[in-house]
Design an enzyme around this catalytic site. Sequence first.
Site, PDB file in Angstrom:
ATOM      1  N   GLY B  54       0.817  -1.196   0.000  1.00  0.00           N
ATOM      2  CA  GLY B  54       0.000   0.000   0.000  1.00  0.00           C
ATOM      3  C   GLY B  54       0.854   1.250   0.000  1.00  0.00           C
ATOM      4  O   GLY B  54       1.955   1.257   0.547  1.00  0.00           O
ATOM      5  N   GLY B  56       1.498   5.296   1.155  1.00  0.00           N
ATOM      6  CA  GLY B  56       1.302   5.975   2.430  1.00  0.00           C
ATOM      7  C   GLY B  56       2.418   5.696   3.419  1.00  0.00           C
ATOM      8  O   GLY B  56       2.396   6.200   4.538  1.00  0.00           O
ATOM      9  N   HIS B  57       3.399   4.887   2.979  1.00  0.00           N
ATOM     10  CA  HIS B  57       4.528   4.551   3.853  1.00  0.00           C
ATOM     11  C   HIS B  57       5.820   5.154   3.315  1.00  0.00           C
ATOM     12  O   HIS B  57       6.904   4.631   3.569  1.00  0.00           O
ATOM     13  CB  HIS B  57       4.666   3.035   3.975  1.00  0.00           C
ATOM     14  CG  HIS B  57       3.410   2.338   4.376  1.00  0.00           C
ATOM     15  ND1 HIS B  57       2.787   2.591   5.575  1.00  0.00           N
ATOM     16  CD2 HIS B  57       2.645   1.420   3.743  1.00  0.00           C
ATOM     17  CE1 HIS B  57       1.694   1.844   5.661  1.00  0.00           C
ATOM     18  NE2 HIS B  57       1.585   1.125   4.554  1.00  0.00           N
ATOM     19  N   ASP B 110      -1.479  -8.676   0.517  1.00  0.00           N
ATOM     20  CA  ASP B 110      -0.192  -8.659  -0.191  1.00  0.00           C
ATOM     21  C   ASP B 110       0.228 -10.070  -0.568  1.00  0.00           C
ATOM     22  O   ASP B 110       0.667 -10.331  -1.697  1.00  0.00           O
ATOM     23  CB  ASP B 110       0.906  -8.026   0.682  1.00  0.00           C
ATOM     24  CG  ASP B 110       0.717  -6.524   0.872  1.00  0.00           C
ATOM     25  OD1 ASP B 110      -0.439  -6.071   0.942  1.00  0.00           O
ATOM     26  OD2 ASP B 110       1.731  -5.805   0.957  1.00  0.00           O
ATOM     27  N   HIS B 219      -0.624   0.704   9.572  1.00  0.00           N
ATOM     28  CA  HIS B 219      -1.923   1.147   9.061  1.00  0.00           C
ATOM     29  C   HIS B 219      -2.841   1.524  10.214  1.00  0.00           C
ATOM     30  O   HIS B 219      -4.058   1.496  10.088  1.00  0.00           O
ATOM     31  CB  HIS B 219      -2.585   0.036   8.238  1.00  0.00           C
ATOM     32  CG  HIS B 219      -1.665  -0.633   7.283  1.00  0.00           C
ATOM     33  ND1 HIS B 219      -1.009  -1.807   7.584  1.00  0.00           N
ATOM     34  CD2 HIS B 219      -1.262  -0.279   6.049  1.00  0.00           C
ATOM     35  CE1 HIS B 219      -0.247  -2.145   6.549  1.00  0.00           C
ATOM     36  NE2 HIS B 219      -0.374  -1.244   5.623  1.00  0.00           N
TER      37      HIS B 219
END
Lengths: 331, 331
Positions: B54, B56-57, B110, B219
């Site tokens: 994802g 956002g990291h 994932d 998350h």
Amino acid sequence: MKKLINNPAEVVEEALKGLARAHSELLRVHFDPTFVVRADAPHKNKVGVISGGGSGHEPMHNGFVGRGMLDAACPGAIFTSPTPDQIFAAACAVNGGAGVLFIIKNYTGDILNFDIAAEMCRAEGIDVGSVLIHDDVAVQDSLYTAGRRGVGVTVLAEKICGAAAEAGLSLSEVAAIGRKVSEHGRSMGMALSSCIVPAVGRPIFELQDDEMEIGIGIHGEPGRERMTLRTANEITDILATTIFDDLPFRRNSNIIAMINGMGGTPLMELYIVFNHFARLCDERGVVIRRSLIGNYITSLEMAGCSITLLEVDDELLHWWDAPVHTAALHW
Amino acid sequence: MKKLINNPAEVVEEALKGLARAHSELLRVHFDPTFVVRADAPHKNKVGVISGGGSGHEPMHNGFVGRGMLDAACPGAIFTSPTPDQIFAAACAVNGGAGVLFIIKNYTGDILNFDIAAEMCRAEGIDVGSVLIHDDVAVQDSLYTAGRRGVGVTVLAEKICGAAAEAGLSLSEVAAIGRKVSEHGRSMGMALSSCIVPAVGRPIFELQDDEMEIGIGIHGEPGRERMTLRTANEITDILATTIFDDLPFRRNSNIIAMINGMGGTPLMELYIVFNHFARLCDERGVVIRRSLIGNYITSLEMAGCSITLLEVDDELLHWWDAPVHTAALHW
């Protein structure tokens, strides 16, 4: 106040101890008076490049101490100028006989204390040159400043002067290059939120949920206008247009562009800003030769960004590209 | 929601366009399906190292694409797994005949999608190896995970496997090194505040003004315990002791230590954590051979930190020290 700290009065000292431990191959930290110095200082016949200022703008300046950038950094308390004795001690530690160059951000306290330190140095026979950075196009005078504030161009000046000094140029030559950077660089910033200074314990200014501050200073000084939150593209338009028009940057100007995070802004958002900024450059015919995107001159955990543009010729680009090895910049 | 964005639905795409423009010498971004790939891929007879997950990291994973680290990264939507077609397309783009290695963080989505992509690759005659990262000692199962979550060790595995692949090791050799990293690495994190996912528009969890979450996931998944805010030293004690005891790390263990910011934490605070962490290592006789302090695997603008420790031998240290040139790591 939610922070990863122990005692608000000791944040700078503890962080410096951590820095020293993490980067012992690059630097040493001296206390009482406090300064950060290259591990291999002094270098005989090399100009010593020194900067400093209030802490809270990490990685500036401590993170820029190392090969090809700063010989020493003098960290003050959070958002507070370093004292003359810190700067003088740093100068003594790095002086290799070729003199020292002070890179000073334009804040009244910084100028005063660097000036006193310069007198102390000269009394000891150390040559001193200085470069004043006053690149913030947002406002003419400000809370701690007569004239324009010194912000993002400081990072570029430290890199470029550091490279020139590393190559063995003289004090007057390195100072001239620094002044050229200062003359050709411009910046402007904005904030979505305030930071919290640990010793204060509350936000240093208030913004409503739908507000932002355009032209903010790195210590939360007021900017040009408090306005309703806009999109990233609109914000980039405002910042970039104001900067473009100030020098002015023209068609075929070659630039180094820094999109800087204020500390609390995700990297993703800085790339969104850069994406639109690059389109604006294309429209104007301004040529982005190099870019730097990330947190380089912050305001603790403030959310927001600043844009810094430096018009470069082959000389400045040459020094920009020269190798650098510091905690925060390395190529 | 105060963010430097235009449209919540387009943050990943716009950030990727900015990334591509800023780092065109290092990487290319392909859309539909979306992946980031080394500018000079494919390399004949070199194992292609691929990760993804994802968005956002940041800077993970896109910021780690380049020489000596990832050949490709597959960014999903914010906090959302990449799809099999993205991963398959990336594998086709980097395959130089020596196969591809998937570095997968242990999240159900994932694993599923990387597994499907592996089947697609094998059907096309591309050899696939994989390394699963499941280093988070905080909790056994979690919101999106059976077993331990994959967090900070991912960064170290990408660096180390990338170096081994760059040196020409075979797929089975690089995979074995990756599994060694996975086996010898442990992490744990904490949060002072929630992040806001742009498409959601509000904090994904709530913490009171005096609360923190120990063992948080990247998350925002629940951790071990929500507790009253403590000092940086106490927080470091909790995280480090839990990690030390898990492998366990012993007297004379050589380690690489990463003190990672979650996105909204000032660098100064991470050095304060490192300062105390280093003292804990001294007391236990654990030897910090290398350290990495900054934002490497974030959770948008979450305030907080994580500690990642990897027990290393000369082999792992050799690959760690090998040259790397990516947007986010460069030495």
